[in-house]
Write a protein that holds these residues in place. Sequence first.
Motif, PDB file in Angstrom:
ATOM      1  N   GLY A 305       8.608  -2.287   1.569  1.00 18.55           N
ATOM      2  CA  GLY A 305       8.006  -3.404   2.288  1.00 18.55           C
ATOM      3  C   GLY A 305       7.162  -2.981   3.469  1.00 18.55           C
ATOM      4  N   VAL A 306       7.122  -1.685   3.748  1.00 15.66           N
ATOM      5  CA  VAL A 306       6.319  -1.186   4.872  1.00 15.66           C
ATOM      6  C   VAL A 306       4.841  -1.512   4.672  1.00 15.66           C
ATOM      7  N   ILE A 307       4.413  -1.602   3.420  1.00 15.43           N
ATOM      8  CA  ILE A 307       2.999  -1.856   3.122  1.00 15.43           C
ATOM      9  C   ILE A 307       2.521  -3.152   3.762  1.00 15.43           C
ATOM     10  N   ALA A 308       3.436  -4.099   4.014  1.00 16.89           N
ATOM     11  CA  ALA A 308       3.060  -5.390   4.612  1.00 16.89           C
ATOM     12  C   ALA A 308       2.582  -5.227   6.046  1.00 16.89           C
ATOM     13  N   ARG A 309       2.930  -4.092   6.679  1.00 13.24           N
ATOM     14  CA  ARG A 309       2.558  -3.879   8.079  1.00 13.24           C
ATOM     15  C   ARG A 309       1.361  -2.939   8.247  1.00 13.24           C
ATOM     16  N   VAL A 310       0.735  -2.566   7.138  1.00  9.16           N
ATOM     17  CA  VAL A 310      -0.439  -1.693   7.219  1.00  9.16           C
ATOM     18  C   VAL A 310      -1.570  -2.418   7.941  1.00  9.16           C
ATOM     19  N   PRO A 311      -2.247  -1.768   8.878  1.00  5.61           N
ATOM     20  CA  PRO A 311      -3.349  -2.426   9.598  1.00  5.61           C
ATOM     21  C   PRO A 311      -4.565  -2.598   8.701  1.00  5.61           C
ATOM     22  N   PRO A 312      -5.547  -3.367   9.129  1.00  4.89           N
ATOM     23  CA  PRO A 312      -6.772  -3.535   8.331  1.00  4.89           C
ATOM     24  C   PRO A 312      -7.448  -2.183   8.071  1.00  4.89           C
ATOM     25  N   ILE A 313      -7.935  -2.020   6.850  1.00  6.38           N
ATOM     26  CA  ILE A 313      -8.622  -0.790   6.465  1.00  6.38           C
ATOM     27  C   ILE A 313     -10.045  -1.140   6.053  1.00  6.38           C
ATOM     28  N   LEU A 314     -11.009  -0.504   6.698  1.00  6.69           N
ATOM     29  CA  LEU A 314     -12.411  -0.672   6.371  1.00  6.69           C
ATOM     30  C   LEU A 314     -12.896   0.624   5.734  1.00  6.69           C
ATOM     31  N   SER A 315     -13.310   0.573   4.477  1.00  3.32           N
ATOM     32  CA  SER A 315     -13.720   1.780   3.751  1.00  3.32           C
ATOM     33  C   SER A 315     -15.163   1.672   3.288  1.00  3.32           C
ATOM     34  N   PHE A 316     -15.848   2.815   3.299  1.00  3.42           N
ATOM     35  CA  PHE A 316     -17.209   2.920   2.807  1.00  3.42           C
ATOM     36  C   PHE A 316     -17.217   3.953   1.682  1.00  3.42           C
ATOM     37  N   GLN A 317     -17.741   3.563   0.520  1.00  2.00           N
ATOM     38  CA  GLN A 317     -17.637   4.410  -0.659  1.00  2.00           C
ATOM     39  C   GLN A 317     -18.886   4.269  -1.522  1.00  2.00           C
ATOM     40  N   SER A 318     -19.421   5.398  -1.972  1.00  2.00           N
ATOM     41  CA  SER A 318     -20.513   5.370  -2.939  1.00  2.00           C
ATOM     42  C   SER A 318     -19.943   5.081  -4.321  1.00  2.00           C
ATOM     43  N   LEU A 319     -20.655   4.277  -5.106  1.00  2.00           N
ATOM     44  CA  LEU A 319     -20.194   3.950  -6.450  1.00  2.00           C
ATOM     45  C   LEU A 319     -20.047   5.211  -7.297  1.00  2.00           C
ATOM     46  N   VAL A 320     -20.942   6.179  -7.100  1.00  2.00           N
ATOM     47  CA  VAL A 320     -20.835   7.457  -7.803  1.00  2.00           C
ATOM     48  C   VAL A 320     -20.461   8.530  -6.786  1.00  2.00           C
ATOM     49  N   ASP A 321     -19.508   9.356  -7.150  1.00  2.00           N
ATOM     50  CA  ASP A 321     -18.980  10.362  -6.230  1.00  2.00           C
ATOM     51  C   ASP A 321     -18.427  11.504  -7.059  1.00  2.00           C
ATOM     52  N   SER A 322     -19.021  12.688  -6.958  1.00  2.00           N
ATOM     53  CA  SER A 322     -18.598  13.819  -7.785  1.00  2.00           C
ATOM     54  C   SER A 322     -17.451  14.606  -7.168  1.00  2.00           C
ATOM     55  N   THR A 323     -17.032  14.251  -5.959  1.00  2.00           N
ATOM     56  CA  THR A 323     -15.980  14.999  -5.268  1.00  2.00           C
ATOM     57  C   THR A 323     -14.620  14.354  -5.433  1.00  2.00           C
ATOM     58  N   ILE A 324     -14.565  13.044  -5.349  1.00  2.00           N
ATOM     59  CA  ILE A 324     -13.296  12.326  -5.470  1.00  2.00           C
ATOM     60  C   ILE A 324     -13.399  11.309  -6.608  1.00  2.00           C
ATOM     61  N   VAL A 325     -12.262  10.697  -6.962  1.00  2.00           N
ATOM     62  CA  VAL A 325     -12.261   9.641  -7.983  1.00  2.00           C
ATOM     63  C   VAL A 325     -12.305   8.308  -7.239  1.00  2.00           C
ATOM     64  N   ALA A 326     -13.489   7.694  -7.223  1.00  2.00           N
ATOM     65  CA  ALA A 326     -13.698   6.510  -6.393  1.00  2.00           C
ATOM     66  C   ALA A 326     -12.779   5.359  -6.783  1.00  2.00           C
ATOM     67  N   ARG A 327     -12.506   5.183  -8.082  1.00  6.30           N
ATOM     68  CA  ARG A 327     -11.689   4.036  -8.505  1.00  6.30           C
ATOM     69  C   ARG A 327     -10.258   4.130  -7.983  1.00  6.30           C
ATOM     70  N   ASP A 328      -9.788   5.352  -7.656  1.00  2.00           N
ATOM     71  CA  ASP A 328      -8.421   5.499  -7.143  1.00  2.00           C
ATOM     72  C   ASP A 328      -8.264   4.864  -5.765  1.00  2.00           C
ATOM     73  N   LEU A 329      -9.346   4.770  -5.014  1.00  6.28           N
ATOM     74  CA  LEU A 329      -9.289   4.065  -3.736  1.00  6.28           C
ATOM     75  C   LEU A 329      -8.865   2.620  -3.953  1.00  6.28           C
ATOM     76  N   ILE A 330      -9.315   2.036  -5.054  1.00 11.71           N
ATOM     77  CA  ILE A 330      -8.997   0.643  -5.371  1.00 11.71           C
ATOM     78  C   ILE A 330      -7.612   0.529  -5.998  1.00 11.71           C
ATOM     79  N   THR A 331      -7.386   1.294  -7.075  1.00 13.24           N
ATOM     80  CA  THR A 331      -6.158   1.105  -7.850  1.00 13.24           C
ATOM     81  C   THR A 331      -4.919   1.644  -7.136  1.00 13.24           C
ATOM     82  N   ARG A 332      -5.054   2.730  -6.405  1.00  9.10           N
ATOM     83  CA  ARG A 332      -3.887   3.324  -5.751  1.00  9.10           C
ATOM     84  C   ARG A 332      -3.603   2.735  -4.381  1.00  9.10           C
ATOM     85  N   LEU A 333      -4.657   2.241  -3.704  1.00 12.46           N
ATOM     86  CA  LEU A 333      -4.465   1.771  -2.335  1.00 12.46           C
ATOM     87  C   LEU A 333      -4.796   0.290  -2.175  1.00 12.46           C
TER      88      LEU A 333
END
Length: 495
Positions: A305-333
């Motif tokens: 239940g700790v996730i309920a206390r997470v502060p606001p997160i503002l993220s900036f992400q390029s749709l294409v990114d060869s270094t990281i898996v961009a969709r994991d920002l959405i699905t995992r977090l």
Amino acid sequence: MSLSSRTRHLLLGVSLLIAWTVVLVIGTLLAAEAMRVRSMAPLARWHQEAPRSEFTARLARKGMSFDDYLRLEDEVFAELDGYYLDSAEAQRTSPVIRFVKGGLGDPATFSPNWNRTQILIPNGPAVGGALLLHGLTDSPYSMRSTAEELTDAGFLSICLRYPGHGTVPAGILKADWQDWYEAVKIAWRGLEERVPAGTPLVLVGYSTGGALAVLLTLELLEKGERAPDQLILFSPAIGITPLAAFSNVHRLYSWMPFYNKARWLSVEPEYDPFKYNSFPQHAGAQSWALTGAVTTAIDRAVSSGVIARVPPILSFQSLVDSTIVARDLITRLYDRLPDNGSEIVCFDVNRGHQLDGLLSRSVPDIERLLRDPSLPYRFTLITNVNPGSRELEEVDHRRGQGELERRPLDAQWPLQVFSLAHVAIPFPPEDPLYGDGRVPSLTPRLHLGSLSMRGERGALAVSADDLMRLRHNPFHATMMARVREAIAAQAAGGK
């Protein structure tokens, strides 16, 4: 019941076939690896020896303070004189190599040297504090423009240098993600000590720094300690390619002298004063381990239940990114966050009709995010007004309450730019090193962001892909406007 002689011979034959197949496969892989390492450039001292004074997680357990960390960093940088080329060696190499003393790429000729931890003090009393975390093989320089923005808004800003970074590439051969994370925790305590009690704290992370920022926030919340009031993430490494899990397989054979260079994914000329061009395999392995730790921490926060206390997160992400898996920002977090005012700002590819048929078919489709009314966060896409125009607009799926709201931006795609890049997000076009050249440098420099080199393929000692990669964000001003809104809200709430 005993096996017949024929059966025993058959089993023996199968076993031998399997054994020889394994030997053949291993031999083929080792031969291919031998060809790879043989094609690499020779290793210099900066690829083989790391500074002895560098911080490790073990020192954190001895109660090291942030001031202690800074004093140790002084010792680390005092060791760097031993890595500079002597006059004879310097004559035989390019003046842009960062280890040519006083040369065009020497970080020590910058004032300040942004390879080191920087503390930016606002004019007047601090209205809050910010800790800024850079990316892998990177340096605090990548956080410079954001730190200056925060400091102008009254925030005391610390741009931390992690162990193994900002010095020599060999530093990352030994540094583990736990070393980086312990340094982050020390810097966080140092930030708390330097700002007035009760003022807001902001945590900013780029790439690997984004993963460290999320991990620290969840640990602080879990322990009931002071957590950031706002997270700002640039291309955060919440997920990377699963192939990184095998980065340290080289340890099975790299101890042999012939395979010594197998510890490196690439060995490149070090012409960038604030980022390593060479990339060790160990760095990939540590990135994989860190993203695993972040995923585990998120899972635990959801269960507790700790996730309920997470502060606001503002993220900036390029749709294409060869270094990281961009969709994991959405699905995992993001898909697991509460409805707390968090937002993703996504930079689309250039969909101008002049690029029809030239973009890869692997460019992801984000229609789901634009049409899904149940998202617990705001999703904003920055994209072409229409396929016939380079002009941009924001497409916002939440402000319209079910209808997409479109707002024109005072921005457009530069000519010959088809997308952003992972390394471009935090840098403004005015950057004197990675910018587009619009701001001339007061001293001779290699302008890495505006290079336009032409010639025959195979003639350069550096990758053409690296030279083509966009190094600055044409929409940096739009991004900083969002950052100012977020920190203004925090500053107003802290009064």
